[in-house]
Write a protein that holds these residues in place. Structure first.
Motif, mmCIF file in Angstrom:
data_model
loop_
_atom_site.group_PDB
_atom_site.id
_atom_site.type_symbol
_atom_site.label_atom_id
_atom_site.label_comp_id
_atom_site.label_asym_id
_atom_site.label_seq_id
_atom_site.Cartn_x
_atom_site.Cartn_y
_atom_site.Cartn_z
ATOM 1 N N CYS A 170 0.823 -1.211 0.000
ATOM 2 C CA CYS A 170 0.000 0.000 0.000
ATOM 3 C C CYS A 170 0.859 1.264 0.000
ATOM 4 N N GLN A 171 2.028 1.183 0.617
ATOM 5 C CA GLN A 171 2.918 2.343 0.686
ATOM 6 C C GLN A 171 3.417 2.765 -0.695
ATOM 7 N N ALA A 172 3.403 1.840 -1.633
ATOM 8 C CA ALA A 172 3.877 2.139 -2.982
ATOM 9 C C ALA A 172 2.793 2.820 -3.819
ATOM 10 N N LYS A 173 1.604 2.986 -3.246
ATOM 11 C CA LYS A 173 0.492 3.551 -3.991
ATOM 12 C C LYS A 173 0.153 4.972 -3.544
ATOM 13 N N HIS A 174 -0.348 5.767 -4.501
ATOM 14 C CA HIS A 174 -0.874 7.097 -4.196
ATOM 15 C C HIS A 174 -2.214 6.910 -3.506
ATOM 16 N N PHE A 175 -2.624 7.892 -2.722
ATOM 17 C CA PHE A 175 -3.890 7.807 -1.993
ATOM 18 C C PHE A 175 -5.049 7.421 -2.901
ATOM 19 N N ASN A 176 -5.108 8.001 -4.091
ATOM 20 C CA ASN A 176 -6.218 7.733 -5.020
ATOM 21 C C ASN A 176 -6.241 6.298 -5.528
ATOM 22 N N GLU A 177 -5.119 5.600 -5.392
ATOM 23 C CA GLU A 177 -5.033 4.213 -5.870
ATOM 24 C C GLU A 177 -5.425 3.201 -4.795
ATOM 25 N N LEU A 178 -5.603 3.673 -3.577
ATOM 26 C CA LEU A 178 -5.950 2.775 -2.483
ATOM 27 C C LEU A 178 -7.428 2.395 -2.524
ATOM 28 N N SER A 179 -7.759 1.239 -1.968
ATOM 29 C CA SER A 179 -9.165 0.830 -1.880
ATOM 30 C C SER A 179 -9.837 1.667 -0.792
ATOM 31 N N ASP A 180 -11.154 1.603 -0.726
ATOM 32 C CA ASP A 180 -11.887 2.378 0.284
ATOM 33 C C ASP A 180 -11.437 2.006 1.697
ATOM 34 N N CYS A 181 -11.250 0.717 1.938
ATOM 35 C CA CYS A 181 -10.818 0.268 3.275
ATOM 36 C C CYS A 181 -9.412 0.787 3.592
ATOM 37 N N GLN A 182 -8.550 0.755 2.598
ATOM 38 C CA GLN A 182 -7.181 1.242 2.794
ATOM 39 C C GLN A 182 -7.162 2.747 3.014
ATOM 40 N N LYS A 183 -8.046 3.451 2.345
ATOM 41 C CA LYS A 183 -8.143 4.902 2.532
ATOM 42 C C LYS A 183 -8.582 5.227 3.967
ATOM 43 N N GLU A 184 -9.436 4.383 4.535
ATOM 44 C CA GLU A 184 -9.878 4.611 5.910
ATOM 45 C C GLU A 184 -8.710 4.469 6.882
ATOM 46 N N ILE A 185 -7.842 3.498 6.633
ATOM 47 C CA ILE A 185 -6.657 3.322 7.475
ATOM 48 C C ILE A 185 -5.731 4.525 7.321
ATOM 49 N N PHE A 186 -5.541 4.960 6.091
ATOM 50 C CA PHE A 186 -4.714 6.129 5.781
ATOM 51 C C PHE A 186 -5.245 7.351 6.538
ATOM 52 N N ALA A 187 -6.567 7.559 6.441
ATOM 53 C CA ALA A 187 -7.190 8.723 7.080
ATOM 54 C C ALA A 187 -7.092 8.649 8.601
ATOM 55 N N LEU B 217 -8.603 -8.795 8.947
ATOM 56 C CA LEU B 217 -8.514 -8.848 7.486
ATOM 57 C C LEU B 217 -9.619 -8.011 6.843
ATOM 58 N N ALA B 218 -10.797 -8.004 7.457
ATOM 59 C CA ALA B 218 -11.920 -7.231 6.920
ATOM 60 C C ALA B 218 -11.619 -5.734 6.928
ATOM 61 N N VAL B 219 -10.860 -5.268 7.923
ATOM 62 C CA VAL B 219 -10.474 -3.854 8.002
ATOM 63 C C VAL B 219 -9.693 -3.444 6.753
ATOM 64 N N TYR B 220 -8.929 -4.385 6.209
ATOM 65 C CA TYR B 220 -8.118 -4.116 5.016
ATOM 66 C C TYR B 220 -8.870 -4.423 3.719
ATOM 67 N N GLY B 221 -10.127 -4.807 3.862
ATOM 68 C CA GLY B 221 -10.914 -5.115 2.671
ATOM 69 C C GLY B 221 -10.640 -6.501 2.130
ATOM 70 N N VAL B 222 -10.051 -7.355 2.952
ATOM 71 C CA VAL B 222 -9.748 -8.727 2.531
ATOM 72 C C VAL B 222 -10.898 -9.623 2.964
ATOM 73 N N ARG B 223 -11.590 -10.196 1.991
ATOM 74 C CA ARG B 223 -12.713 -11.079 2.290
ATOM 75 C C ARG B 223 -12.186 -12.490 2.543
ATOM 76 N N TYR B 224 -12.203 -12.865 3.785
ATOM 77 C CA TYR B 224 -11.699 -14.200 4.136
ATOM 78 C C TYR B 224 -12.206 -14.594 5.518
ATOM 79 N N SER B 225 -12.514 -15.865 5.663
ATOM 80 C CA SER B 225 -12.905 -16.408 6.962
ATOM 81 C C SER B 225 -12.111 -17.679 7.195
ATOM 82 N N VAL B 226 -11.468 -17.753 8.344
ATOM 83 C CA VAL B 226 -10.740 -18.964 8.710
ATOM 84 C C VAL B 226 -11.738 -20.118 8.744
ATOM 85 N N ASP B 227 -11.356 -21.236 8.150
ATOM 86 C CA ASP B 227 -12.212 -22.419 8.106
ATOM 87 C C ASP B 227 -12.714 -22.763 9.514
#
Length: 208
Positions: A67-84, A136-146
C-alpha cells in the motif's frame, strides 16, 4: 519480506513443532515422564500461538508495504480509511492542513504496519479465528478462517493467555490432553495459517 519467506518460516516452525511432538511421544513411553510431557505440551501451545502472531504480523507488514507504494487515489476504500485514521485521526489531527497538502502531492504515504500498530492496538494476545477475520476485513480482505480450524485457534489463544497471565501452570494447562489432541491442534493452526497466507498472496497480487 516476500510472502514466500513467510511460507518458508511457517514450514520451519511446523517442523520444529513436529520435533517437539515426536519427543513427547518418545517420553510418554517411559516411566516417570508424565510431568515432563505435560510441560512440553504446554510449551507447544506457546509455540503455536507465537506462530499465529508472528505470521499475522509478517503478512500485514507486507500488505502495508504494498500500500505504501500507492498514491492515496489508488488505495481501496478500506485502505483509505486506514490512511485517514493514521494521518487525520487522533495521530495526525494537529497537522490537518499540512497532511492534506502532502496527501495531494503524494508525499504522504500509507503508514508502515509498525507505525500503524503503534497507534492502533491490532493484536496482543487476542488472536483467534474471529479476530483474524475482523482484522482482514479492516483491510478489505474477504476471508474467513475455516470453521474446522477455528476451535483450535480459540483453544490455543485461551491456553496461551492462561499460561501468560499465570492462571495456569505449565504442568496443569495440558494435563488432560493427549498427544493426538496437540497434534490435531497443531495441524489445524499450521494449515489455517498457510491458507491465510495463500489467500493474501492472491489479494496482494490483485493489487498490482
Amino acid at each position: 519480506m516476500p510472502l514466500a519467506s513467510v511460507v518458508s518460516d511457517l514450514t520451519r516452525k511446523k517442523a520444529e513443532a513436529e520435533i517437539l511432538l515426536s519427543e513427547i511421544q518418545k517420553k510418554e513411553k517411559g516411566v516417570g515422564n508424565a510431568l515432563l510431557c505435560t510441560v512440553l505440551k504446554s510449551s507447544i501451545v506457546l509455540v503455536l500461538y507465537n506462530t499465529v502472531e508472528s505470521t499475522m504480523y509478517s503478512v500485514l507488514e507486507i500488505l502495508h508495504e504494498k500500500c505504501q507504494a500507492k498514491h492515496f487515489n489508488e488505495l481501496s476504500d478500506c485502505q483509505k480509511e486506514i490512511f485517514a485514521l493514521m494521518h487525520f485521526g487522533k495521530n495526525g489531527s494537529k497537522r490537518y492542513k499540512e497532511n492534506i497538502e502532502l496527501t495531494i502531492s503524494g508525499e504522504l504515504k500509507f503508514p508502515s504496519f509498525e507505525s500503524y500498530s503503534d497507534g492502533e492496538k491490532i493484536f496482543s494476545g487476542n488472536l483467534d479465528a474471529r479476530r483474524i477475520n475482523k482484522i482482514l476485513a479492516v483491510y478489505g480482505v474477504r476471508y474467513s478462517v475455516d470453521k474446522a480450524y477455528g476451535r483450535s485457534f480459540l483453544e490455543v489463544k485461551t491456553l496461551r493467555n492462561k499460561l501468560a497471565h499465570g492462571e495456569c501452570s505449565f504442568s496443569m494447562a495440558c494435563r488432560n490432553k493427549l498427544v493426538t489432541d496437540i497434534e490435531s491442534m497443531s495441524g489445524h493452526i499450521f494449515t489455517g495459517l498457510n491458507n491465510i497466507v495463500m489467500h493474501l498472496n492472491g489479494h496482494i497480487r490483485a493489487m498490482a
